[in-house]
Enzyme design. Structure first.
Site, PDB file in Angstrom:
ATOM      1  N   HIS B  77       0.849  -1.200   0.000  1.00 22.07           N
ATOM      2  CA  HIS B  77       0.000   0.000   0.000  1.00 22.07           C
ATOM      3  C   HIS B  77       0.885   1.250   0.000  1.00 22.07           C
ATOM      4  O   HIS B  77       0.684   2.167  -0.794  1.00 22.07           O
ATOM      5  CB  HIS B  77      -0.928  -0.008   1.211  1.00 22.07           C
ATOM      6  CG  HIS B  77      -1.544   1.322   1.538  1.00 22.07           C
ATOM      7  ND1 HIS B  77      -2.512   1.900   0.747  1.00 22.07           N
ATOM      8  CD2 HIS B  77      -1.315   2.207   2.542  1.00 22.07           C
ATOM      9  CE1 HIS B  77      -2.860   3.078   1.270  1.00 22.07           C
ATOM     10  NE2 HIS B  77      -2.140   3.293   2.361  1.00 22.07           N
ATOM     11  N   ASP B 106       7.874  22.360 -25.330  1.00 21.67           N
ATOM     12  CA  ASP B 106       7.795  20.970 -24.848  1.00 21.67           C
ATOM     13  C   ASP B 106       8.831  20.829 -23.736  1.00 21.67           C
ATOM     14  O   ASP B 106       9.481  21.804 -23.359  1.00 21.67           O
ATOM     15  CB  ASP B 106       8.086  19.973 -25.985  1.00 21.67           C
ATOM     16  CG  ASP B 106       7.491  18.592 -25.696  1.00 21.67           C
ATOM     17  OD1 ASP B 106       7.685  18.091 -24.572  1.00 21.67           O
ATOM     18  OD2 ASP B 106       6.816  18.030 -26.576  1.00 21.67           O
ATOM     19  N   TRP B 142       7.259  -0.498   4.153  1.00 24.21           N
ATOM     20  CA  TRP B 142       7.843   0.149   2.968  1.00 24.21           C
ATOM     21  C   TRP B 142       9.267   0.571   3.241  1.00 24.21           C
ATOM     22  O   TRP B 142      10.036   0.817   2.317  1.00 24.21           O
ATOM     23  CB  TRP B 142       6.992   1.341   2.526  1.00 24.21           C
ATOM     24  CG  TRP B 142       7.226   2.620   3.261  1.00 24.21           C
ATOM     25  CD1 TRP B 142       6.839   2.895   4.549  1.00 24.21           C
ATOM     26  CD2 TRP B 142       7.880   3.795   2.777  1.00 24.21           C
ATOM     27  NE1 TRP B 142       7.216   4.177   4.881  1.00 24.21           N
ATOM     28  CE2 TRP B 142       7.856   4.759   3.818  1.00 24.21           C
ATOM     29  CE3 TRP B 142       8.482   4.155   1.565  1.00 24.21           C
ATOM     30  CZ2 TRP B 142       8.413   6.025   3.690  1.00 24.21           C
ATOM     31  CZ3 TRP B 142       9.035   5.421   1.448  1.00 24.21           C
ATOM     32  CH2 TRP B 142       8.998   6.341   2.507  1.00 24.21           C
ATOM     33  N   SER B 169      13.544   5.963 -13.214  1.00 21.45           N
ATOM     34  CA  SER B 169      12.477   6.759 -13.823  1.00 21.45           C
ATOM     35  C   SER B 169      12.405   8.136 -13.182  1.00 21.45           C
ATOM     36  O   SER B 169      12.333   9.162 -13.878  1.00 21.45           O
ATOM     37  CB  SER B 169      11.157   6.002 -13.673  1.00 21.45           C
ATOM     38  OG  SER B 169      10.074   6.845 -13.858  1.00 21.45           O
ATOM     39  N   SER B 170      12.457   8.184 -11.847  1.00 22.03           N
ATOM     40  CA  SER B 170      12.366   9.472 -11.143  1.00 22.03           C
ATOM     41  C   SER B 170      13.549  10.363 -11.454  1.00 22.03           C
ATOM     42  O   SER B 170      13.399  11.578 -11.646  1.00 22.03           O
ATOM     43  CB  SER B 170      12.342   9.264  -9.629  1.00 22.03           C
ATOM     44  OG  SER B 170      11.219   8.554  -9.263  1.00 22.03           O
ATOM     45  N   HIS B 253      13.513  11.012   4.315  1.00 23.14           N
ATOM     46  CA  HIS B 253      12.951  12.281   4.759  1.00 23.14           C
ATOM     47  C   HIS B 253      12.808  13.294   3.632  1.00 23.14           C
ATOM     48  O   HIS B 253      11.727  13.846   3.448  1.00 23.14           O
ATOM     49  CB  HIS B 253      13.631  12.869   5.991  1.00 23.14           C
ATOM     50  CG  HIS B 253      12.710  13.880   6.586  1.00 23.14           C
ATOM     51  ND1 HIS B 253      11.598  13.526   7.293  1.00 23.14           N
ATOM     52  CD2 HIS B 253      12.630  15.217   6.416  1.00 23.14           C
ATOM     53  CE1 HIS B 253      10.884  14.605   7.566  1.00 23.14           C
ATOM     54  NE2 HIS B 253      11.490  15.645   7.054  1.00 23.14           N
ATOM     55  N   GLU B 255      12.387  12.536   0.709  1.00 24.56           N
ATOM     56  CA  GLU B 255      11.317  11.941  -0.098  1.00 24.56           C
ATOM     57  C   GLU B 255       9.934  12.461   0.331  1.00 24.56           C
ATOM     58  O   GLU B 255       9.085  12.723  -0.515  1.00 24.56           O
ATOM     59  CB  GLU B 255      11.371  10.412   0.002  1.00 24.56           C
ATOM     60  CG  GLU B 255      10.183   9.670  -0.605  1.00 24.56           C
ATOM     61  CD  GLU B 255      10.088   9.778  -2.125  1.00 24.56           C
ATOM     62  OE1 GLU B 255      11.111  10.109  -2.767  1.00 24.56           O
ATOM     63  OE2 GLU B 255       8.997   9.542  -2.667  1.00 24.56           O
ATOM     64  N   TYR B 257       9.289  15.283   1.423  1.00 21.09           N
ATOM     65  CA  TYR B 257       9.131  16.636   0.872  1.00 21.09           C
ATOM     66  C   TYR B 257       8.958  16.600  -0.633  1.00 21.09           C
ATOM     67  O   TYR B 257       8.322  17.499  -1.201  1.00 21.09           O
ATOM     68  CB  TYR B 257      10.295  17.530   1.298  1.00 21.09           C
ATOM     69  CG  TYR B 257      10.242  17.769   2.790  1.00 21.09           C
ATOM     70  CD1 TYR B 257       9.185  18.486   3.336  1.00 21.09           C
ATOM     71  CD2 TYR B 257      11.189  17.242   3.650  1.00 21.09           C
ATOM     72  CE1 TYR B 257       9.084  18.668   4.703  1.00 21.09           C
ATOM     73  CE2 TYR B 257      11.091  17.425   5.018  1.00 21.09           C
ATOM     74  CZ  TYR B 257      10.034  18.137   5.537  1.00 21.09           C
ATOM     75  OH  TYR B 257       9.929  18.307   6.884  1.00 21.09           O
ATOM     76  N   SER B 268      -0.366  27.189  -4.139  1.00 24.73           N
ATOM     77  CA  SER B 268       0.029  28.589  -4.349  1.00 24.73           C
ATOM     78  C   SER B 268      -0.444  29.111  -5.701  1.00 24.73           C
ATOM     79  O   SER B 268      -0.454  30.325  -5.923  1.00 24.73           O
ATOM     80  CB  SER B 268       1.552  28.733  -4.248  1.00 24.73           C
ATOM     81  OG  SER B 268       1.987  28.286  -2.993  1.00 24.73           O
ATOM     82  N   HIS B 302      15.330  11.786  12.903  1.00 19.92           N
ATOM     83  CA  HIS B 302      14.168  11.921  13.791  1.00 19.92           C
ATOM     84  C   HIS B 302      13.173  10.778  13.561  1.00 19.92           C
ATOM     85  O   HIS B 302      12.202  10.668  14.287  1.00 19.92           O
ATOM     86  CB  HIS B 302      13.493  13.296  13.659  1.00 19.92           C
ATOM     87  CG  HIS B 302      12.870  13.564  12.326  1.00 19.92           C
ATOM     88  ND1 HIS B 302      12.854  14.795  11.740  1.00 19.92           N
ATOM     89  CD2 HIS B 302      12.229  12.753  11.461  1.00 19.92           C
ATOM     90  CE1 HIS B 302      12.231  14.738  10.579  1.00 19.92           C
ATOM     91  NE2 HIS B 302      11.846  13.509  10.388  1.00 19.92           N
ATOM     92  N   HIS B 303      13.465   9.945  12.554  1.00 18.19           N
ATOM     93  CA  HIS B 303      12.665   8.725  12.386  1.00 18.19           C
ATOM     94  C   HIS B 303      13.223   7.590  13.240  1.00 18.19           C
ATOM     95  O   HIS B 303      12.711   6.488  13.217  1.00 18.19           O
ATOM     96  CB  HIS B 303      12.659   8.293  10.918  1.00 18.19           C
ATOM     97  CG  HIS B 303      12.023   9.299  10.011  1.00 18.19           C
ATOM     98  ND1 HIS B 303      10.681   9.262   9.706  1.00 18.19           N
ATOM     99  CD2 HIS B 303      12.521  10.372   9.363  1.00 18.19           C
ATOM    100  CE1 HIS B 303      10.392  10.273   8.894  1.00 18.19           C
ATOM    101  NE2 HIS B 303      11.488  10.960   8.681  1.00 18.19           N
ATOM    102  N   THR B 328       7.623  26.339   7.077  1.00 12.81           N
ATOM    103  CA  THR B 328       6.291  25.798   6.802  1.00 12.81           C
ATOM    104  C   THR B 328       5.224  26.761   7.302  1.00 12.81           C
ATOM    105  O   THR B 328       4.213  26.992   6.628  1.00 12.81           O
ATOM    106  CB  THR B 328       6.123  24.422   7.470  1.00 12.81           C
ATOM    107  OG1 THR B 328       7.288  23.654   7.207  1.00 12.81           O
ATOM    108  CG2 THR B 328       4.915  23.692   6.929  1.00 12.81           C
ATOM    109  N   LYS B 331       4.705  29.626   4.954  1.00 15.50           N
ATOM    110  CA  LYS B 331       3.843  29.295   3.814  1.00 15.50           C
ATOM    111  C   LYS B 331       2.366  29.435   4.183  1.00 15.50           C
ATOM    112  O   LYS B 331       1.577  30.023   3.451  1.00 15.50           O
ATOM    113  CB  LYS B 331       4.127  27.874   3.341  1.00 15.50           C
ATOM    114  CG  LYS B 331       5.428  27.796   2.581  1.00 15.50           C
ATOM    115  CD  LYS B 331       5.565  26.471   1.888  1.00 15.50           C
ATOM    116  CE  LYS B 331       6.615  26.560   0.809  1.00 15.50           C
ATOM    117  NZ  LYS B 331       6.161  27.337  -0.346  1.00 15.50           N
ATOM    118  N   ARG B 450       1.521   0.705  15.421  1.00 16.38           N
ATOM    119  CA  ARG B 450       1.151   0.618  14.011  1.00 16.38           C
ATOM    120  C   ARG B 450       1.536  -0.766  13.481  1.00 16.38           C
ATOM    121  O   ARG B 450       2.220  -1.534  14.152  1.00 16.38           O
ATOM    122  CB  ARG B 450       1.854   1.706  13.212  1.00 16.38           C
ATOM    123  CG  ARG B 450       3.354   1.550  13.113  1.00 16.38           C
ATOM    124  CD  ARG B 450       4.025   2.776  12.537  1.00 16.38           C
ATOM    125  NE  ARG B 450       3.957   2.789  11.084  1.00 16.38           N
ATOM    126  CZ  ARG B 450       4.834   3.453  10.316  1.00 16.38           C
ATOM    127  NH1 ARG B 450       5.814   4.149  10.861  1.00 16.38           N
ATOM    128  NH2 ARG B 450       4.714   3.438   9.007  1.00 16.38           N
TER     129      ARG B 450
END
Lengths: 394, 528
Positions: B77, B106, B142, B169-170, B253, B255, B257, B268, B302-303, B328, B331, B450
């Site tokens: 998932h 293009d 994951w 690809s990315s 991390h 990622e 963002y 925006s 921090h993870h 943040t 924003k 979890r």
């Protein structure tokens, strides 16, 4: 926070059961000074966030009500204001500083494991805990209680609602004295687990090959429950933790009893609720089992050992899970030489099959080998005794 | 190559007809469409997996699946939603919109563009095929932490190769976006005149190029540990399982963002249009985005507050993480100031954008709470975390994508979407997403870990709520599919070139005809 309990009738409206155990919506204050500090810190940040939220959402809602096109307003054209922008960069920064100070204090306290009165080593296994009282020479395993284990099987007849402390009860709880600073050492036997009892205020990962530590000084006697919190495989959700804090006198009594009993088969009779469940699993005390015990007794004990230690992977049917956990049924090992079978259980087979040398007594190994060879679709007729197992471990 | 003629359905105007048009296309709009359709399909596939999870968690006890399969579902998932749905959706929006927004004909590297898209469906199919392999799909989460992930059956190498393909690809998409933005802007379109969506994607693309190789390297080390006898993550061989976590989160991390910065860009764009007022604090928005991008690289551990880092490490990562709240916050304040004294109207894209601001901020608050390491000793790996990251990823990233699709759909198809259905879709989704995820805060604080397939009885009520919310949320997305199909089939009011009142002041794309012709800005516009 009690007003959230008024949600219960709505749950009823949805046609859901509302007969479950009492629930809470906030972090526990716990039973140690540290856990209270952490709770207070949590509440402090929570209220700061609520305060900021009220201002931010308040402004947003005001704007949405008053500055809408349908009211015929003519839009302003301003698009910057340096003063304002500096202000809302600096003020949040100052608020953060205010939060960082107490956070730092509590974190330093949480890490101060010095001056401990006693040390307990906790080892995470797939899927049970081992507790070793390093200064006392007492150690035992702690697994999910038999009743929960029965109820949690897919399609089980036993309803979870009928099990007391469903999934939060174990056969052998960890017993600690109150008022003593206890240093916990953590390591993992196979994969990473995490030992969490919310009432103690923290969790710590158990990492194979490394030792981590943490401490607790429990203030009042009681039963405190927790769970593994690092995904550790199939039965991650089924390796709870139960800590029983006793007065020093009661703890010493308990300890003396443990020292009398055998090492890994330490049986704990600590609370009425867990006692009756315990009986199911180790109904045959090790002393009564002798090498000449009859097959049916071995089979009965073997079944209990199988259900506590093997069933998770090899399944109740003995058919295993294709590609991961081999079947016991018609297995070449189980139907081959007895010595190979015992050897596999004692020493395991990486990466998945654990070594049970330090987990099971020779009696248990003999019983489970006998059981596997004569049940789950196998019928070798072999009867294995503890002596056979001891022979192989020499 | 036809000129910029206006037609009702741009799908009829590819260089080749039929299937080969889509296989061989180098047109940014075609590739954008492919990305977006792929993202939608994967969003539904990942959604079905979420519903399997929520069905099992509806009641205490195991009703439907084996715990091992449950773990595979949580793993897939997440992988599918992150790499198959949200990232391709952003890539799709970037392909469609960046050339139109900066006045380029293009993307700079059209063939690379084709390749970076076409790796995606094959990677997705390979990942899904692991479900049918011996031992089942990867079930270690994951994050793929060793040693657990090394217990995966035949699926392990396929899962890792999938990540390699997705990473490739990315990276190619990111290179393409950077080259396009830096080289193909119309005369007069200086960097500080670029729309915010373009800016946020430029920064996101740099993040992607920096992190994807790290992730690819980390999973390759898993591969060699498993099959070639190395011991990077095995203590018995001198390695360290926690080393993987550092590598993973150095990728992971930034990622997250990658998943949120383009959302900031979309929001925006939308808020000024429907407030009929220019974006407040444009340059501070750009600097805030860049700061968040930079900070994302120095906060990864921090993870890992519970792995037993030295206390100095814990404190450093606490302070660094708390800092993210500053840009943040800037924003959010800027968005509210943009609306302030505007003339706000509430079309569907604006509704999504408003829900984004409110609910993403909520996820921001819980994020701030979790940055405090001592408190995180309690929150870590509980449903509080699950609630947090779903608040920033669903009402965050997914709502922003939905907002963007409703906003630009008339430009793509030449038809207005059905406003009544759009609003129904919005309200059902917004209410159900909160019913689904809000109770999870309570579950986590009350002590529910979890990634567990079954739970103690005191967690039953909120889990039941959560499951009901999840199912309503899931089925509400069928309305979205219907709205899309209606628009694409040319059913609906004809869209003007401006689409939204006064929109031509808010971006070059609104100065093109609707639907946008197959080739646009062959003669670049001049920006004053």
């Amino acid at each position: 926070m009690n007003r959230f309990k008024s949600l219960i009738p709505f749950v009823g409206l949805l046609g859901l059961k509302n007969a479950y155990a009492d629930y809470t919506v906030n972090l526990t204050e716990g039973v140690t000074e540290l856990s209270r500090d952490i709770h207070d810190l949590h509440m402090l940040i929570f209220w700061i966030c609520v305060g900021i939220g009220v201002i931010v959402y308040g402004l947003l809602v005001y704007s949405l009500i008053n500055h809408r096109k349908s009211k015929g307003v003519v839009p302003a054209t301003f698009h910057e204001n340096t003063k304002l922008e500096v202000l809302w960069t600096v003020i949040p920064f100052l608020i953060l500083l205010g939060m960082a100070v107490p956070a730092t204090k509590v974190m330093i306290k949480a890490y101060d494991t010095s001056g401990a009165d006693m040390t307990i080593k906790v080892t995470g296994y797939q899927w049970k805990w081992r507790y070793e009282y390093l200064d006392e020479g007492v150690s035992f395993f702690s697994t999910l209680d038999a009743k929960s284990n029965l109820a949690r099987q897919l399609g089980s007849e036993v309803k979870p609602e009928t099990v007391e402390n469903y999934l939060l009860n174990v056969d052998h709880p960890l017993v600690i004295p109150v008022g003593k600073k206890i240093r916990f050492l953590f390591t993992g036997a196979d994969v990473i687990h995490s030992w969490w009892v919310p009432d103690l205020g923290w969790k710590k990962d158990t990492i194979p090959g490394f030792i981590t530590d943490a401490w607790a000084k429990v203030e009042k006697p009681g039963i405190y429950r927790g769970q593994c919190t690092e995904l550790c495989g199939r039965d991650h959700g089924f390796m709870p933790i139960v800590v029983i804090a006793k007065t020093e006198a009661d703890y010493n009594l308990w300890l003396a009893e443990q020292k009398k009993g055998s090492d890994s088969a330490a049986s704990v009779d600590v609370s009425s609720e867990s006692a009756q469940v315990q009986k199911v699993e180790s109904s045959v005390p090790s002393q009564t089992l002798h090498d000449d015990s009859d097959k049916s007794q071995l089979m009965e004990r073997g079944k209990a050992v199988y259900e506590a230690n093997c069933l998770s992977c090899h399944q109740a049917s003995g058919e295993g899970i294709s590609g991961l956990f081999p079947a016991i049924r018609n297995s070449a090992v189980v139907n081959g030489p007895v010595a190979d079978h015992i050897h596999l259980i004692l020493n395991g087979k990486p990466p998945l099959m654990a070594s049970f040398k330090s987990v099971l007594t020779p009696d248990d190994v003999a019983a489970v080998v006998t059981y596997q060879r004569n049940a789950l679709g196998n019928n070798t007729g072999d009867v294995v005794h503890a002596g056979d197992v001891k022979e192989l471990t020499k | 190559m036809s000129a910029t003629a206006i037609h009702d359905d741009h799908h009829d105007h590819g260089p080749s007809k039929g299937l080969m048009r889509w296989v061989t296309t180098t047109n940014h709009k075609d590739i954008g469409t492919l990305y977006l359709i792929t993202a939608l399909v994967m969003f539904l596939v990942g959604g079905v997996m979420a519903l399997i999870i929520r069905a099992e968690l509806f009641e205490p006890g195991m009703q439907f699946v084996d715990p091992m399969f449950f773990n595979s579902m949580t793993t897939l998932h997440a992988l599918i939603m992150v790499f198959g749905a949200v990232m391709p959706a952003f890539a799709g929006l970037a392909n469609w919109m960046i050339p139109m927004m900066i006045g380029a004909p293009d993307m700079a590297l059209p063939r690379l563009n084709n390749w970076s898209y076409w790796l995606l469906p094959f990677a997705a199919v390979m990942l899904l095929s692991t479900l049918f392999m011996d031992g089942g799909a990867a079930a270690a989460g994951w994050t793929l932490y060793p040693p657990l992930v090394l217990q995966t059956g035949a699926a392990l190498p396929f899962t890792i190769f999938t990540i390699h393909l997705l990473g490739l690809s990315s990276i190619m998409a990111a290179i393409n976006i950077i080259v396009t933005i830096l080289n193909m802007r119309a005369p007069g379109m200086t960097l500080m005149k670029m729309p915010l969506f373009v800016w946020t994607w430029l920064i996101t693309a740099f993040l992607l190029i920096a992190i994807m190789p790290v992730f690819a390297g980390a999973v390759t080390m898993l591969l060699t540990d498993k099959f070639f006898g190395t011991s990077f993550f095995n203590a018995a061989g001198g390695g360290d399982p926690v080393l993987y976590q550092h590598l993973f989160w150095f990728f992971g991390h930034p990622e997250v963002y990658v998943l949120i910065l383009p959302s900031f860009g979309i929001i925006s764009q939308i808020i000024p249009t429907f407030s009929r007022k220019p974006l407040f604090g444009y340059s501070s928005m750009v600097y805030a985005t860049a700061s968040i991008g930079f900070l994302s690289f120095i906060v990864w551990a921090h993870h890992q507050y519970t792995v037993g880092m030295p206390v100095e490490g814990e404190l450093y990562f606490t302070y660094a993480t708390m800092l993210i709240a500053v840009p943040t916050g800037v924003k959010v304040f800027n968005w509210i100031s943009t609306m302030w004294k505007g003339a706000i109207s509430f079309e569907t894209p604006m509704l999504w954008a408003l829900a984004f601001v409110v609910l993403f901020t909520m996820g921001g608050f819980t994020g701030l709470m979790m940055s405090i390491s001592p408190a995180d000793l309690q929150y870590h790996d509980t449903y509080f975390i699950v609630a947090h990251f779903h608040y920033v990823l669903v009402p965050g990233a997914v709502f922003a994508i939905l907002a963007g699709v409703y906003y630009w759909l008339p430009k793509w198809t030449g038809r207005m979407y059905d406003e009544r259905l759009g609003q129904l879709h919005f309200w059902l989704t917004t209410i159900s997403v909160n019913v689904c995820f809000f109770p999870q805060h309570f579950l986590g604080l009350a002590g529910m870990p979890r990634r567990i397939p079954d739970y103690a009885l005191q967690f039953a009520e909120f889990n039941a709520w959560s499951s009901v919310g999840a199912f309503v949320f899931g089925f509400s997305q069928l309305i979205f599919c219907y709205v899309l199909i209606k628009c694409i089939r040319g059913d609906g009011e004809v869209a003007t070139s401006e689409v939204w009142e006064g929109a031509h002041e808010h971006g070059l794309e609104w100065n093109l005809p609707s639907p946008a012709p197959y080739h646009t800005w062959e003669t670049p516009p001049h920006i004053n």
